[in-house]
Scaffold this active site. Sequence first.
Site, PDB file in Angstrom:
ATOM      1  CG  ASP A   6      -5.260  -3.512  -8.473  1.00  0.00           C
ATOM      2  OD1 ASP A   6      -5.792  -2.667  -7.767  1.00  0.00           O
ATOM      3  OD2 ASP A   6      -5.226  -3.380  -9.710  1.00  0.00           O
TER       4      ASP A   6
ATOM      5  CG  LEU B 106      -2.722   0.143  -8.481  1.00  0.00           C
ATOM      6  CD1 LEU B 106      -2.106  -0.346  -7.120  1.00  0.00           C
ATOM      7  CD2 LEU B 106      -2.224   1.266  -9.006  1.00  0.00           C
ATOM      8  CG  ASP B 107      -4.019  -6.542 -11.251  1.00  0.00           C
ATOM      9  OD1 ASP B 107      -2.715  -6.810 -10.904  1.00  0.00           O
ATOM     10  OD2 ASP B 107      -4.707  -7.124 -10.632  1.00  0.00           O
ATOM     11  CB  VAL B 108      -5.429  -2.071 -16.136  1.00  0.00           C
ATOM     12  CG1 VAL B 108      -5.537  -1.237 -17.391  1.00  0.00           C
ATOM     13  CG2 VAL B 108      -6.804  -3.156 -16.136  1.00  0.00           C
TER      14      VAL B 108
END
Length: 603
Positions: free
Chosen positions: A425, A453-455
């Site tokens: 991320d 960004l992971d989410v």
Amino acid sequence: MAHPVTVTAEHPLDGLGLRAAGPPALTAVAARHLALLGADDLGSTASDGPGIVSLAGTDARLLTAEIVWARLAPAEEVSDEATAQAATGVAHVHGRRDGEPRGLAADYLTTACSVLAVQGLLAALIGRARGCAVETVRTGVDLAGLLAVGQYLAAATAADEEAAPLAPGGPPFTTADGVCFEVETLDPAAWVAFWRFLGVAERLAGSAWRSFQFRYATACCPLPGELPARARAADWALVLRAAAESGASVCALRSLTDRLAEPRPAAPWRLSPLLPVAGPPSPGAAAETARPLAGFTVLEAGRRIQAPLTAHLLGLLGADVVRVEPPGGDPLRGMPPMCGDLSARWLALNRGKRAVEIDIKSAAGRAALRDLVAGADVFVHNWAPGTAERLGLDDGDLSAVNPALVYAYTSGWAGRLADVPLGTDFMVQARTGVGEAVRPAGEAPAPSLMTLLDVLGGLLGAQAVLAGLLLRERGGHGVRVDSSLLGAAEVLTAPALRRAAEGGACRAPEGFRRPLRTADGWVSVADGPAGQAGAACPGMLADLTQSTAMTSAEVLAMLRSRGLRATTVTTALDTLGADPRFASALTRDEHGALAVPAPWRFA
């Protein structure tokens, strides 16, 4: 095994017309993604009220997504991006690195909510193909906010203490010659070796590892002052040598202007229909009205956030999710804080999934995985690049077992950029200009320590899988879908890049979305044409210069008496369960972990 022959890329929404109405802030991203999936854009109308995105085909059966700012909270509390970030705790989590709440300068929650709306429409179309009578999908920006902080919320409301201290601080670092950079490694030995090369004592570097390791979980990273001091004493060439010697990965922060010079695809995903080998897709069981993916089986071999969140969303839509874990189970099950014998954070992403332990490094384990794939509709993973090919578990290998499979790879870089660091991320944020886009002018660019960004990458992964499933329904063949953290970064930074390409300021003005401190907390003022988000700017709200002597209730009353929209800022996630704005929708699971609601309503 080589990839099977692919047919020309298809669009799952070919033949459908698309119309949008309402505030463009609520509809623009959703309409753009639906058009990229093949819907014929018939125009949009800007207006007040909810955002409405509609799809219709030759059978004239209208399918509508209704997007509002507040699905749970009162409309006067959550009325735009700024107040949604403030109320749901996003501004608090993003601000942990700085020690006070700060709104993201990018429109993160409206972007996430648009992706959720597209997911709902795609799921409804899949359900319709299987006899599910869905006409309307409803979602809200506040629901997207709760989903975005779900892991942080679960941890904050667990009985145990956090795994690492919650205190201000963290990367990026700056070198003597002015290079701002991020460092990443999953190996404590590499972390210590990197700092030892720069002159930090081994014991001191080792003491900082836990805070660095858990920054993904805590959204902050207090470090001993000697680490940034040693970075400032070194030039960039020495930092690169330290990374090469230690095995750590470093990345200099790129600007949005840098990104303008690099090619970017229109869509944040790639759909590759695979030539069918034998047999039609499995039709599955009849779908339930409220759970359009009921009867589908999703096999997930994911770690950390991105792939598990993708599968979690598919599970919320009704799919049966089977999680593939290594022998002994996922180590993150024991990540504190705990709810009983399970990690609160792990539950936020994996509750409701079934689990099976398989050693994919062994021939027997790979055979067992193939057996599971034979009966699955979707296989999703986020293994390191090259792992699937090396193990004989790539799309070509698994489509030979199940020609109808939707094979989903949620990666870091999608193989699109050369010479990239680890695809995590914060490194993707650094490389793609996100660190600049999420902070207004006047603040140094820095990736958020919230896992943005992971989410968003997990949300886009679910959207891509649903597009693949719909393409399978319409085309009768398996599909490979690729999504990535890079694609998530490109979606998030697209507005700023458009402004930069047009010669405008790519960053928001100084003070943008900066909450006001009050005597007992913080208040966030809504964005607006008069620059209301810059409430602290000279001349805008002069009477609020003494806001620290007023309570939040008094400040809110003053703002609302003047026709301005505002809300209090959530600064302690453990109070959100009792917050009247959201308490009715937050529940506890059987382990005692706080759970956020599904972000769609189908009718």
